[in-house]
Design a protein around this motif. Sequence first.
Motif, short mmCIF file in Angstrom:
data_model
loop_
_atom_site.label_atom_id
_atom_site.label_comp_id
_atom_site.label_asym_id
_atom_site.label_seq_id
_atom_site.Cartn_x
_atom_site.Cartn_y
_atom_site.Cartn_z
N LYS A 80 7.23 6.38 8.02
CA LYS A 80 7.49 5.02 8.50
C LYS A 80 8.54 4.39 7.60
O LYS A 80 8.77 4.81 6.47
CB LYS A 80 6.20 4.17 8.45
N LYS A 81 9.17 3.34 8.11
CA LYS A 81 10.16 2.60 7.33
C LYS A 81 9.43 1.72 6.30
O LYS A 81 8.41 1.12 6.61
CB LYS A 81 11.00 1.73 8.28
N PHE A 82 9.93 1.68 5.08
CA PHE A 82 9.33 0.88 4.01
C PHE A 82 9.34 -0.60 4.40
O PHE A 82 10.35 -1.13 4.82
CB PHE A 82 10.10 1.08 2.70
N ASP A 83 8.19 -1.26 4.26
CA ASP A 83 8.05 -2.69 4.53
C ASP A 83 7.35 -3.32 3.33
O ASP A 83 6.18 -3.04 3.07
CB ASP A 83 7.21 -2.91 5.80
N PRO A 84 8.06 -4.17 2.57
CA PRO A 84 7.46 -4.74 1.35
C PRO A 84 6.24 -5.62 1.63
O PRO A 84 5.49 -5.94 0.71
CB PRO A 84 8.61 -5.56 0.74
N LEU A 128 0.57 2.29 -1.84
CA LEU A 128 1.45 2.70 -2.92
C LEU A 128 2.17 3.95 -2.43
O LEU A 128 1.52 4.96 -2.10
CB LEU A 128 0.66 2.99 -4.19
N VAL A 129 3.50 3.90 -2.36
CA VAL A 129 4.24 4.96 -1.68
C VAL A 129 5.45 5.42 -2.48
O VAL A 129 5.92 4.74 -3.39
CB VAL A 129 4.72 4.48 -0.29
N GLY A 130 5.93 6.61 -2.10
CA GLY A 130 7.19 7.14 -2.58
C GLY A 130 8.17 7.11 -1.41
O GLY A 130 7.84 7.55 -0.31
N ILE A 131 9.36 6.54 -1.64
CA ILE A 131 10.32 6.38 -0.54
C ILE A 131 11.55 7.25 -0.78
O ILE A 131 11.85 7.64 -1.91
CB ILE A 131 10.74 4.91 -0.36
N SER A 132 12.24 7.54 0.30
CA SER A 132 13.43 8.40 0.22
C SER A 132 14.64 7.61 -0.26
O SER A 132 14.75 6.41 -0.05
CB SER A 132 13.71 8.99 1.59
N LYS A 133 15.51 8.36 -0.90
CA LYS A 133 16.82 7.81 -1.25
C LYS A 133 17.82 8.94 -1.14
O LYS A 133 17.48 10.12 -1.24
CB LYS A 133 16.82 7.19 -2.65
#
Length: 187
Positions: free
Chosen positions: A130-134, A172-177
């Motif tokens: 999913k897309k990161f949503d703060p 608590l997540v790890g997101i792509s870059k």
Amino acid sequence: MSKNIKKKNQDAKVNDGEEKVKPSKEKTIEEKLQEAEEKQLRSLAEIENQRRRFEKELRDAFEFGSFNFAKESLAILDNLQRAKLAIKNDESLKDNKDLNKFIENLTIIENDLISIFEKNNIKKIETINKKFDPNFHQAMSEIQDEKVETGTILQEIQAGYLLGERLLRPSLVGISKKNEENGEKKE
């Protein structure tokens, strides 16, 4: 003599006060009635607003009264899941013939707890891909990955939960870059 001077000064003050007060125009009965109606309407509107506010507070108390209890109960589920993972990964327990039964019992308890959460409108936040949503996620790490769009969640470190529409705990997540070296070369 001083008494006469004081009395004259007092009389002068009274006369000055009388001169300052101008006779006011008396209100007609219709004007008085209209003022009374306006006051009554304002009072009724205020009472209605107060009633609505109390109803909302009452609904919120019923809906979110268990918020703190629910939030703290998440720790039980987390610890149960950690215990299962630790037992599965423990080399000294792998030879134990009763290990699978024990893990199966832990899974039953975990599923019961999840079922209780669902009955009480506590839902897990879906995160992977999913897309990161703060508003719902808290980024704990960045993972370089050229295959997915930047800001896509690739790893869930700890599950997040909602109580109805209210956030109990963020995921608590790890997101792509994107790889920074490749990004600089492209530019």
